[in-house]
Design a protein around this motif. Structure first.
Motif, short mmCIF file in Angstrom:
data_model
loop_
_atom_site.label_atom_id
_atom_site.label_comp_id
_atom_site.label_asym_id
_atom_site.label_seq_id
_atom_site.Cartn_x
_atom_site.Cartn_y
_atom_site.Cartn_z
N ALA A 195 25.30 -27.87 -19.23
CA ALA A 195 24.19 -28.69 -18.44
C ALA A 195 23.59 -29.55 -19.55
CB ALA A 195 23.25 -27.66 -17.91
N ARG A 196 23.46 -29.01 -20.79
CA ARG A 196 22.72 -29.61 -22.00
C ARG A 196 23.66 -31.22 -22.09
NH1 ARG A 196 22.19 -25.01 -25.40
NH2 ARG A 196 23.88 -25.64 -26.77
N ASN A 197 24.79 -31.08 -21.69
CA ASN A 197 25.51 -32.19 -22.07
C ASN A 197 25.12 -33.35 -21.28
OD1 ASN A 197 27.31 -31.17 -23.79
ND2 ASN A 197 29.03 -30.84 -22.07
N THR A 198 24.22 -33.31 -20.41
CA THR A 198 23.90 -34.30 -19.10
C THR A 198 22.70 -35.16 -19.92
OG1 THR A 198 22.10 -32.76 -18.17
CG2 THR A 198 24.59 -33.13 -17.10
N ALA A 199 22.04 -34.61 -21.04
CA ALA A 199 20.93 -35.12 -21.53
C ALA A 199 21.22 -35.32 -23.11
CB ALA A 199 19.46 -34.41 -21.33
N LEU A 200 22.45 -35.47 -23.71
CA LEU A 200 22.48 -35.56 -25.00
C LEU A 200 21.87 -36.73 -25.58
CD1 LEU A 200 26.25 -34.30 -25.30
CD2 LEU A 200 24.21 -33.18 -25.81
N ARG A 201 21.65 -37.90 -24.93
CA ARG A 201 21.14 -39.09 -25.24
C ARG A 201 19.60 -39.20 -25.95
NH1 ARG A 201 24.10 -43.70 -25.30
NH2 ARG A 201 26.12 -43.77 -23.78
N THR A 202 18.81 -38.18 -25.24
CA THR A 202 17.45 -37.85 -25.27
C THR A 202 17.26 -36.46 -26.19
OG1 THR A 202 17.20 -36.97 -23.14
CG2 THR A 202 16.59 -39.23 -23.59
N ALA A 203 18.32 -35.57 -26.04
CA ALA A 203 18.19 -34.29 -26.69
C ALA A 203 17.93 -34.53 -28.39
CB ALA A 203 19.56 -33.51 -26.74
N PRO A 204 17.17 -33.60 -29.04
CA PRO A 204 16.89 -33.63 -30.33
C PRO A 204 18.18 -33.48 -31.18
CG PRO A 204 16.00 -31.45 -29.44
CD PRO A 204 16.53 -32.32 -28.13
N ALA A 205 18.04 -34.04 -32.23
CA ALA A 205 19.39 -34.03 -33.00
C ALA A 205 18.87 -33.21 -34.46
CB ALA A 205 19.94 -35.30 -33.25
N ALA A 206 19.85 -32.83 -34.98
CA ALA A 206 19.70 -32.35 -36.38
C ALA A 206 20.93 -32.50 -37.30
CB ALA A 206 19.43 -30.60 -36.51
N PRO A 207 21.13 -32.25 -38.74
CA PRO A 207 21.98 -32.60 -39.56
C PRO A 207 23.34 -31.74 -38.93
CG PRO A 207 20.39 -32.43 -40.96
CD PRO A 207 19.65 -32.00 -39.31
N ALA A 208 24.43 -32.48 -39.14
CA ALA A 208 25.49 -31.49 -38.52
C ALA A 208 25.82 -30.22 -39.19
CB ALA A 208 26.84 -32.52 -38.96
N THR A 209 25.22 -29.99 -40.44
CA THR A 209 25.40 -28.90 -41.18
C THR A 209 24.65 -27.69 -40.62
OG1 THR A 209 23.86 -29.75 -42.59
CG2 THR A 209 26.18 -29.81 -43.26
N ASP A 210 23.67 -28.14 -39.84
CA ASP A 210 22.82 -27.20 -39.08
C ASP A 210 23.13 -27.02 -37.61
OD1 ASP A 210 21.12 -27.30 -41.23
OD2 ASP A 210 19.70 -28.58 -40.55
N VAL A 211 24.00 -27.81 -37.15
CA VAL A 211 24.43 -27.64 -35.71
C VAL A 211 25.68 -27.01 -35.48
CG1 VAL A 211 25.42 -29.14 -33.68
CG2 VAL A 211 23.19 -29.71 -35.00
N TYR A 212 26.58 -27.28 -36.77
CA TYR A 212 27.90 -26.59 -36.84
C TYR A 212 27.65 -25.28 -37.77
CZ TYR A 212 30.09 -30.76 -35.09
OH TYR A 212 30.41 -31.92 -34.39
#
Length: 277
Positions: A66-83
């Motif tokens: 469900a989060r995939n539907t709002a990725l343009r406005t979702a908060p982002a973080a460095p890839a090293t924090d996400v992966y």
């Protein structure tokens, strides 16, 4: 060197105050149009009742889909924090600072079914999409990304050593050239366990060991490897070191050998085999 990593299967959401992703602001901005195409297709599919089936994930991951539907406005973080999977925990990319962090951003490319490739410092939201998916509106992702990734990576890889830690689905999206103008010294990293005189392929420990190797290549003193032979020499610096513990037993294991095998085909990679015990 160019280190190619798969993403972690699970992703850690960014803090709520993170600025949303800018597809054109990520590494390899020429990939932005394809990123936009996949982003739109993923949002559309993720809103469907059969989204988990199309994306090949279990029903327990409905919230992540469900989060995939709002990725343009979702908060982002460095890839090293996400992966934050096993490989990334072992590599410790998020702990790098100064020149080693800069080397990681120049040398590490993380492959993604959504973004194509990103560098460790690129800011992205948590998402759920594998490169092995046939995504309505974008097509089979490995095939769809292939020409775009070739354009983005061939010149970067040419004349350098490519340290390939990817799984098969991500390997299908881009294979370094081993002949011609953009030829690279392509090396696939394989991990085996030795026990009772026999060597067998491992999974969890393979991810961890590839992460250890990645972290070592970025942190070690001296110039980064630029050939397969230099990569082998760098890997052998880990010989005899305790590099992990077994899940369940807590017993430690060491790297006991590193060897470099020849390619099995004219266009295939050489193999850096790391033996643990």
């Amino acid at each position: 060197m160019l280190i190619c990593l798969p993403p972690s299967e699970g992703k850690t959401p960014a803090p709520d105050d993170g600025t949303p992703v800018d597809p054109a602001g990520l590494t390899a901005p020429e990939l932005a149009p394809q990123r936009e195409t996949v982003l739109d297709a993923l949002a559309s599919v993720s809103a469907r009742d059969d989204a988990t089936q199309v994306l090949h994930v279990g029903a327990t991951l409905t919230e992540e889909v469900a989060r995939n539907t709002a990725l343009r406005t979702a908060p982002a973080a460095p890839a090293t924090d996400v992966y934050t999977g096993v490989l990334y925990a072992a590599a410790g990319l998020g702990d790098l600072t100064g020149p080693t962090a800069q080397l990681a951003d120049e040398s590490v490319r993380i492959f993604s079914g959504l973004w194509g490739v990103v560098a460790p410092a690129d800011r992205i939201p948590a998402y759920r999409l594998s490169m092995g998916v046939d995504l309505p509106g974008a097509g089979k992702l490995a095939t769809a990304w292939r020409p775009h990734l070739a354009q983005a990576l061939e010149k970067r890889a040419a004349g350098d050593v490519v340290v390939d830690c990817r799984s098969a689905a991500y390997l299908a999206a881009w294979k370094p050239a081993t002949t011609g103008e953009h030829a690279a010294d392509w090396v696939a990293v394989r991990v085996v366990r030795e026990a009772a005189g026999k060597r067998t392929v491992v999974s969890h420990n393979a991810k961890h060991t590839r992460g250890v190797l990645t972290g070592h290549l970025l942190r070690r003193a001296g110039d980064a490897p630029s050939s397969a032979d230099e990569l082998l020499a760098a890997a052998r610096e880990l010989d005899g070191q305790v590099i992990g513990t077994e899940v369940g037993t807590g017993l430690s294991y060491r790297m006991i050998e590193a060897t470099l095998g020849d390619p099995t085909s004219r266009r295939g990679p050489r193999t850096l085999e790391l033996v643990i015990a």
